[in-house]
Scaffold this motif. Structure first.
Motif, PDB file in Angstrom:
ATOM      1  N   SER A  63       0.832  -1.217   0.000  1.00  0.00           N
ATOM      2  CA  SER A  63       0.000   0.000   0.000  1.00  0.00           C
ATOM      3  C   SER A  63       0.857   1.254   0.000  1.00  0.00           C
ATOM      4  O   SER A  63       1.789   1.380   0.800  1.00  0.00           O
ATOM      5  CB  SER A  63      -0.868   0.057   1.262  1.00  0.00           C
ATOM      6  OG  SER A  63      -1.772  -0.982   1.254  1.00  0.00           O
ATOM      7  N   LEU A  64       0.519   2.158  -0.882  1.00  0.00           N
ATOM      8  CA  LEU A  64       1.111   3.495  -0.830  1.00  0.00           C
ATOM      9  C   LEU A  64      -0.014   4.487  -1.089  1.00  0.00           C
ATOM     10  O   LEU A  64      -0.818   4.308  -2.007  1.00  0.00           O
ATOM     11  CB  LEU A  64       2.206   3.656  -1.884  1.00  0.00           C
ATOM     12  CG  LEU A  64       2.916   5.027  -1.856  1.00  0.00           C
ATOM     13  CD1 LEU A  64       4.393   4.891  -2.217  1.00  0.00           C
ATOM     14  CD2 LEU A  64       2.262   6.055  -2.761  1.00  0.00           C
ATOM     15  N   HIS A  65      -0.088   5.492  -0.244  1.00  0.00           N
ATOM     16  CA  HIS A  65      -1.139   6.497  -0.406  1.00  0.00           C
ATOM     17  C   HIS A  65      -0.482   7.870  -0.261  1.00  0.00           C
ATOM     18  O   HIS A  65       0.076   8.194   0.781  1.00  0.00           O
ATOM     19  CB  HIS A  65      -2.197   6.278   0.685  1.00  0.00           C
ATOM     20  CG  HIS A  65      -3.468   7.011   0.424  1.00  0.00           C
ATOM     21  ND1 HIS A  65      -4.290   6.719  -0.642  1.00  0.00           N
ATOM     22  CD2 HIS A  65      -4.069   8.016   1.088  1.00  0.00           C
ATOM     23  CE1 HIS A  65      -5.328   7.523  -0.619  1.00  0.00           C
ATOM     24  NE2 HIS A  65      -5.225   8.337   0.417  1.00  0.00           N
ATOM     25  N   LEU A  66      -0.520   8.624  -1.356  1.00  0.00           N
ATOM     26  CA  LEU A  66       0.081   9.964  -1.318  1.00  0.00           C
ATOM     27  C   LEU A  66      -1.010  10.980  -1.031  1.00  0.00           C
ATOM     28  O   LEU A  66      -2.018  11.041  -1.750  1.00  0.00           O
ATOM     29  CB  LEU A  66       0.734  10.262  -2.676  1.00  0.00           C
ATOM     30  CG  LEU A  66       1.243  11.688  -2.875  1.00  0.00           C
ATOM     31  CD1 LEU A  66       2.424  11.986  -1.941  1.00  0.00           C
ATOM     32  CD2 LEU A  66       1.673  11.913  -4.328  1.00  0.00           C
ATOM     33  N   MET A  67      -0.807  11.750   0.047  1.00  0.00           N
ATOM     34  CA  MET A  67      -1.778  12.803   0.372  1.00  0.00           C
ATOM     35  C   MET A  67      -1.125  14.145   0.120  1.00  0.00           C
ATOM     36  O   MET A  67      -0.017  14.393   0.616  1.00  0.00           O
ATOM     37  CB  MET A  67      -2.150  12.750   1.851  1.00  0.00           C
ATOM     38  CG  MET A  67      -2.977  11.554   2.172  1.00  0.00           C
ATOM     39  SD  MET A  67      -3.430  11.611   3.897  1.00  0.00           S
ATOM     40  CE  MET A  67      -4.948  10.726   3.771  1.00  0.00           C
ATOM     41  N   LEU A  68      -1.799  15.000  -0.633  1.00  0.00           N
ATOM     42  CA  LEU A  68      -1.246  16.335  -0.855  1.00  0.00           C
ATOM     43  C   LEU A  68      -2.189  17.378  -0.296  1.00  0.00           C
ATOM     44  O   LEU A  68      -3.401  17.339  -0.570  1.00  0.00           O
ATOM     45  CB  LEU A  68      -1.007  16.571  -2.352  1.00  0.00           C
ATOM     46  CG  LEU A  68       0.060  15.697  -2.996  1.00  0.00           C
ATOM     47  CD1 LEU A  68       0.252  16.072  -4.454  1.00  0.00           C
ATOM     48  CD2 LEU A  68       1.400  15.788  -2.254  1.00  0.00           C
ATOM     49  N   HIS A  69      -1.623  18.273   0.497  1.00  0.00           N
ATOM     50  CA  HIS A  69      -2.418  19.346   1.088  1.00  0.00           C
ATOM     51  C   HIS A  69      -2.670  20.389   0.007  1.00  0.00           C
ATOM     52  O   HIS A  69      -1.738  21.021  -0.479  1.00  0.00           O
ATOM     53  CB  HIS A  69      -1.631  19.936   2.271  1.00  0.00           C
ATOM     54  CG  HIS A  69      -2.407  20.932   3.045  1.00  0.00           C
ATOM     55  ND1 HIS A  69      -1.870  22.107   3.492  1.00  0.00           N
ATOM     56  CD2 HIS A  69      -3.695  20.922   3.445  1.00  0.00           C
ATOM     57  CE1 HIS A  69      -2.800  22.778   4.145  1.00  0.00           C
ATOM     58  NE2 HIS A  69      -3.912  22.088   4.134  1.00  0.00           N
ATOM     59  N   ASP A  70      -3.935  20.543  -0.383  1.00  0.00           N
ATOM     60  CA  ASP A  70      -4.231  21.418  -1.527  1.00  0.00           C
ATOM     61  C   ASP A  70      -5.483  22.245  -1.226  1.00  0.00           C
ATOM     62  O   ASP A  70      -6.507  22.126  -1.920  1.00  0.00           O
ATOM     63  CB  ASP A  70      -4.448  20.520  -2.768  1.00  0.00           C
ATOM     64  CG  ASP A  70      -4.500  21.303  -4.062  1.00  0.00           C
ATOM     65  OD1 ASP A  70      -3.820  22.340  -4.151  1.00  0.00           O
ATOM     66  OD2 ASP A  70      -5.210  20.860  -4.994  1.00  0.00           O
ATOM     67  N   PRO A  71      -5.396  23.111  -0.181  1.00  0.00           N
ATOM     68  CA  PRO A  71      -6.618  23.785   0.294  1.00  0.00           C
ATOM     69  C   PRO A  71      -7.243  24.708  -0.746  1.00  0.00           C
ATOM     70  O   PRO A  71      -8.458  24.866  -0.775  1.00  0.00           O
ATOM     71  CB  PRO A  71      -6.130  24.583   1.512  1.00  0.00           C
ATOM     72  CG  PRO A  71      -4.659  24.707   1.342  1.00  0.00           C
ATOM     73  CD  PRO A  71      -4.207  23.511   0.570  1.00  0.00           C
ATOM     74  N   ASN A  72      -6.412  25.302  -1.627  1.00  0.00           N
ATOM     75  CA  ASN A  72      -6.978  26.221  -2.633  1.00  0.00           C
ATOM     76  C   ASN A  72      -7.133  25.568  -4.000  1.00  0.00           C
ATOM     77  O   ASN A  72      -7.311  26.262  -5.010  1.00  0.00           O
ATOM     78  CB  ASN A  72      -6.089  27.462  -2.763  1.00  0.00           C
ATOM     79  CG  ASN A  72      -5.922  28.141  -1.424  1.00  0.00           C
ATOM     80  OD1 ASN A  72      -6.885  28.261  -0.685  1.00  0.00           O
ATOM     81  ND2 ASN A  72      -4.699  28.543  -1.096  1.00  0.00           N
ATOM     82  N   HIS A  73      -7.018  24.250  -4.031  1.00  0.00           N
ATOM     83  CA  HIS A  73      -7.168  23.481  -5.277  1.00  0.00           C
ATOM     84  C   HIS A  73      -6.149  23.916  -6.338  1.00  0.00           C
ATOM     85  O   HIS A  73      -6.391  23.787  -7.528  1.00  0.00           O
ATOM     86  CB  HIS A  73      -8.596  23.579  -5.829  1.00  0.00           C
ATOM     87  CG  HIS A  73      -9.597  22.890  -4.956  1.00  0.00           C
ATOM     88  ND1 HIS A  73     -10.613  22.103  -5.431  1.00  0.00           N
ATOM     89  CD2 HIS A  73      -9.720  22.859  -3.613  1.00  0.00           C
ATOM     90  CE1 HIS A  73     -11.322  21.642  -4.418  1.00  0.00           C
ATOM     91  NE2 HIS A  73     -10.795  22.087  -3.305  1.00  0.00           N
ATOM     92  N   GLU A  74      -5.018  24.432  -5.865  1.00  0.00           N
ATOM     93  CA  GLU A  74      -3.989  24.947  -6.786  1.00  0.00           C
ATOM     94  C   GLU A  74      -3.391  23.808  -7.619  1.00  0.00           C
ATOM     95  O   GLU A  74      -3.290  23.916  -8.849  1.00  0.00           O
ATOM     96  CB  GLU A  74      -2.907  25.621  -5.938  1.00  0.00           C
ATOM     97  CG  GLU A  74      -1.761  26.163  -6.715  1.00  0.00           C
ATOM     98  CD  GLU A  74      -0.561  26.496  -5.811  1.00  0.00           C
ATOM     99  OE1 GLU A  74      -0.576  26.158  -4.598  1.00  0.00           O
ATOM    100  OE2 GLU A  74       0.393  27.070  -6.340  1.00  0.00           O
ATOM    101  N   ILE A  75      -3.019  22.723  -6.940  1.00  0.00           N
ATOM    102  CA  ILE A  75      -2.379  21.623  -7.669  1.00  0.00           C
ATOM    103  C   ILE A  75      -3.400  20.961  -8.591  1.00  0.00           C
ATOM    104  O   ILE A  75      -3.095  20.593  -9.728  1.00  0.00           O
ATOM    105  CB  ILE A  75      -1.766  20.598  -6.693  1.00  0.00           C
ATOM    106  CG1 ILE A  75      -0.836  21.309  -5.711  1.00  0.00           C
ATOM    107  CG2 ILE A  75      -1.006  19.517  -7.443  1.00  0.00           C
ATOM    108  CD1 ILE A  75      -0.231  20.418  -4.655  1.00  0.00           C
TER     109      ILE A  75
END
Ligand code: GTP
Length: 375
Positions: A63-75
């Protein structure tokens, strides 16, 4: 214990250690190659695929789960601009607030290894079933948590508190720096190819895409069409309502054009009040239908201005089509001709009274439905 037996045992231990050292060497080599791949990724999709499937392969992990913090939906917006969305990366999740996923993220700034506890860690993985031990690698930039790489193993002993974490911390740092750089690079690239007023692409982008689309159309023997759209009597709008009102009208015009397009269509602000569209896999008749939809969409509803008044806008549209040859030497000329023909047709539409569509191709009559509706 006799000397012979002791010797045999020592030999066996030595073989074991040598084999372990060899395995470690191979693992390091594999990760070294992966790090180079991360550092060399030129686009956001390339990097994300390396940080998900790539790392999962390197770790040989379930298992690998990448979480990206993207509060302004920039990415996410950058991904959309690349023609992709999050569905393209099943191991990736965008998170608006990391701490609501797990309170541990409040302070976590270096890797954490240990047993998997349910339900405490369930949200860190898309499918937590069967996970026994985990490594959480926080991604940090400028002392801010920008994401987390969550590794899950079915082996209880794979990630334990006793394991050294400096190698994992280094990997997370490389991922963080690469992500920050790639996001910045894509922003610069997009701003150089985007018109800031309308957020459509600019002329430079059109030039670039024209070559690519001609090559594609030539390869697959598909038609490529072009629309030149120009607001009618725009100078009068500026003169009557002011330049700022003119800008509002241009933005609204861009939105109305955009609302009629397919994802594969390429819309650009060519300059001033003129827009150029490239329509891959679209023949002249289909392009004319689209032109008519745009003409109607612009003309059917008045545009509201800031001061509460409204104004009626119309556009003139020139349409052209090419069936490019696959020969590369012909392509440049084909492209220039496609644009020049649409521009010429636009000129004819203006000369014939505006709020109308004309196309380049002298031996064909306009289909009945074009320009026939009420104006
Ligand atoms: N507000 C605003 N005006 C712009 C912008 N770019 C170009 N213009 C104006 O668009 C007007 C274009 O005028 P013309 O080329 O004479 O054309 P027109 O008045 O639309 O007349 P026809 O095209 O013949 O129907 C000029 O007044 C430009 O100053 C812009 O970004 N914002």
């Amino acid at each position: 214990m006799d000397l012979k037996k002791e010797n045999r045992l020592l030999h066996a231990r030595l073989r074991e250690l040598t084999q372990k050292a060899q395995e470690n060497q191979e693992t390091l080599g594999r990760f070294h190659a992966r790090e180079l791949e991360l550092l060399g990724a030129e686009t956001l999709p390339e990097l994300l695929s390396c940080m998900t499937e790539g790392l999962k392969t390197s770790f040989e992990i379930e298992s690998l789960h990448l979480m990206l913090h993207d509060p302004n939906h920039e990415i996410r917006h950058l991904l959309y601009k690349n023609g992709l969305d999050e569905k393209a990366f099943p191991l990736l999740e965008f998170v608006d607030d990391m701490v609501t996923v797990n309170p541990r993220f409040q302070r976590l700034r270096s890797p954490w290894l240990g047993s998997f506890l349910s339900p405490e860690y369930d949200l860190l993985f898309s499918d937590p079933a069967g996970i026994e031990s985990i490594a959480i690698l926080p991604m940090v930039r400028h002392n801010r948590l920008i994401g987390s790489i969550n590794l899950g193993s079915s082996e209880q002993s794979r990630f334990s508190r006793q394991l050294a974490t400096d190698f994992l911390a280094r990997l997370a740092t490389i991922c963080s720096v690469c992500l920050e750089n790639t996001v910045n690079r894509e922003h610069i690239l997009i701003s150089g190819l985007t018109d800031p007023l309308t957020e459509l692409h600019n002329r430079r982008y059109l030039d670039r895409r024209l070559d690519e689309e001609l090559a594609r159309a030539g390869r697959y023997r598909q038609p490529l069409s072009c629309l030149f759209i120009d607001a009618d009597h725009f100078k009068q709008i500026n003169d009557t309502y002011g330049h700022q009102a003119g800008d509002i009208v241009l933005r609204e015009l861009a939105n109305r054009i955009r609302s009629q397009l397919r994802a594969s269509d390429i819309a650009t602000r060519f300059g001033g009040e003129e827009f150029a569209l490239l329509l891959p896999q679209t023949c002249l008749n289909e392009a004319l239908m689209l032109a008519e939809r745009i003409r109607m969409e612009v003309n059917s509803q008045p545009i509201p201005l800031d001061n509460g008044s409204t104004l009626q806008l119309s556009v003139s549209i020139g349409v052209s089509e090419t069936l490019p040859l696959s020969s590369k030497s012909q392509q440049k000329a084909d492209g220039q001709r496609l644009l020049a023909n649409a521009d010429q047709a636009l000129y004819t539409a203006k000369a014939n009274g505006r709020n109308r569509i004309e196309y380049h191709q002298t031996d064909k009559a306009l289909p009945d439905e074009i320009n026939s509706s009420e104006r």
